[in-house]
Structures are given as C-alpha cells and as structure tokens.
Design an enzyme around this catalytic site. Sequence first.
Site, PDB file in Angstrom:
ATOM      1  N   HIS A 142     -17.621  31.202 -32.173  1.00  0.00           N
ATOM      2  CA  HIS A 142     -16.500  30.471 -32.757  1.00  0.00           C
ATOM      3  C   HIS A 142     -15.926  31.248 -33.954  1.00  0.00           C
ATOM      4  O   HIS A 142     -16.635  32.062 -34.559  1.00  0.00           O
ATOM      5  CB  HIS A 142     -16.961  29.106 -33.286  1.00  0.00           C
ATOM      6  CG  HIS A 142     -17.258  28.096 -32.219  1.00  0.00           C
ATOM      7  ND1 HIS A 142     -18.442  27.399 -32.172  1.00  0.00           N
ATOM      8  CD2 HIS A 142     -16.528  27.642 -31.175  1.00  0.00           C
ATOM      9  CE1 HIS A 142     -18.432  26.556 -31.142  1.00  0.00           C
ATOM     10  NE2 HIS A 142     -17.278  26.687 -30.519  1.00  0.00           N
TER      11      HIS A 142
ATOM     12  N   CYS B 223     -21.259  23.450 -38.037  1.00  0.00           N
ATOM     13  CA  CYS B 223     -21.293  22.769 -36.728  1.00  0.00           C
ATOM     14  C   CYS B 223     -21.875  21.375 -36.806  1.00  0.00           C
ATOM     15  O   CYS B 223     -21.576  20.524 -35.969  1.00  0.00           O
ATOM     16  CB  CYS B 223     -22.141  23.550 -35.737  1.00  0.00           C
ATOM     17  SG  CYS B 223     -22.018  25.315 -35.858  1.00  0.00           S
TER      18      CYS B 223
END
Length: 258
Positions: free
Chosen positions: A166, A253
Amino acid sequence: MKQPMFSTAIVRRPARSLVRGITTHPELGQPDYELALRQHDAYIGALERCGLAVRVLPELEEFPDSCFVEDVAVCTKSFAMITRPGAASRRNEIAGVRDILAHYYADIVEIQEPGTLEGGDVMMVGDTFYIGLSSRSNPDGVQQFIAALEAHGYTGQGVRMPPTLHLKTGSSYMEDNIMLVDRDFASYPEYASFRRIEVPADETYAANCLRINDYVIVPSGNPRTLAALQAAGLATIEQDMSEFRKIDGGLSCLSLRF
Ligand code: CIR
C-alpha cells in the site's frame, strides 16, 4: 501547517483466523494469536494516550485480515467512503461498515464495481489526498475516490507505486510538512515539496508510522527512525507490532481515525 485533530478511532479485534492472514512474508512465521491480542490492547492504549475515544468492533472469524480496518473505509472531515477491497478474500469485510459509520457521518459514499480501493493506499495531507495505484486500488477505484473528494471540496492525486503493498506501507505523512519515506518513495516527485525523512534500509517497516494529534506512534525495534522523528521535534510512542507485521500489517492498518 496545523495538523488535523482526530478525536475518534475505530478498531476491530483480531480474529483467531488472523494466523491465516494474507502475507508476502511467510518466512516470518504465523502470528501468535494471544500475543497479537496483547499487542492490540497496547495499540488501543496508545490511541487513547493520543487523546482518541476508541470504538472496538468485535472480531470477524470468517475474515482473517479484518483487524486491518483501515482498508475498508476512508474517513475525511466531511464524508466517509466505504471502499471495495482489491483482495478478493477481503471484499466482504465491508458488510456492516455503513451502519457503524452512520453513527459518525451523515454523508457516506461507496466505491462501485469495477473499482477497487483500500484505505491503506490513501494518505491525507490537509485537504489533499494521495492515493496509491497499487495492486489493491485500481485506476477506476482511484478515479471514483478522486471524484468524491472533488465533490466535497478536496483534491486527490493518484500515485504510481513501486512493488509495495500500500502507499502507506512505504510513506506516511507526519504533519508539519514532514513525509516519512522508504527508499522507493524518497525520490518521488509527488513528495518533493515535503521535508523527507528516509527510513534506513533495515528499518523499512517503520515507513508506516502514525501521527495522531501530538504524538507519532512508531513500531518498536526501529531505533534510527525513532531518533530521526524525535530529532525533528516529534513526541513518540513505541508500539510492538511483531505479530501484525507477519501478515503485512502496519500501525495505520489497525484503525480508522477521524
Ligand atoms: C492484507 O494483505 O490485506 C493484510 N494481510 C494486510 C493489510 C495491511 N493494511 C494496510 O496496510 N492498510
């Protein structure tokens, strides 16, 4: 630049199935579930120390990666976006997220098929959002998100990605014009106007740190990154992330913050 003040975080308890979470680092072994729970408790404590009220959602056994709640939504100051995760095994993690976010937002939109977007690819820098064109967030999903941002008075910019999971795996905004970057992102023209702090090659996991109000949460075991952030005048909190790291999870996250 004044940093945005966050007041609330949403987290989701790790499920026992966490041990089967998606990973690109099988050599690190499977997470120890009990230790992951203790680390999750400590993470909640760190968020509270930063001044956040933390809402803890129950675990979802059918979704091994569901504690990485950042990926299922993007929470801006004025609207929330429910994503459509690019990882097929994670797509149905969004069930119920609208009802939860409805407690906080009147304005909720959703990424539509064939778009995919994961929150780990979205970085907020004031009223501008950088969005990683990763293997999880496709051009259609990124374009849908940019359109929603623009409809709400923000701007968004797609960022081409190195082979990194990511955008925020390899770069995180520390506020105060400071961008924490790994080697891949260090020379990115998109970040040229920021004061960049490059994490050492043996501390790349620390490129995902979390600035919340007056603190930066830093994964423990990354002393040079910690020292560089402190030298930049930032107050730090260390957090052991060993079990989440085994399945590619970083500090950001594990929560939604707004
Ligand atoms: C996954 O591959 O989806 C999870 N094992 C890790 C998700 C990490 N999320 C994030 O960086 N926002």
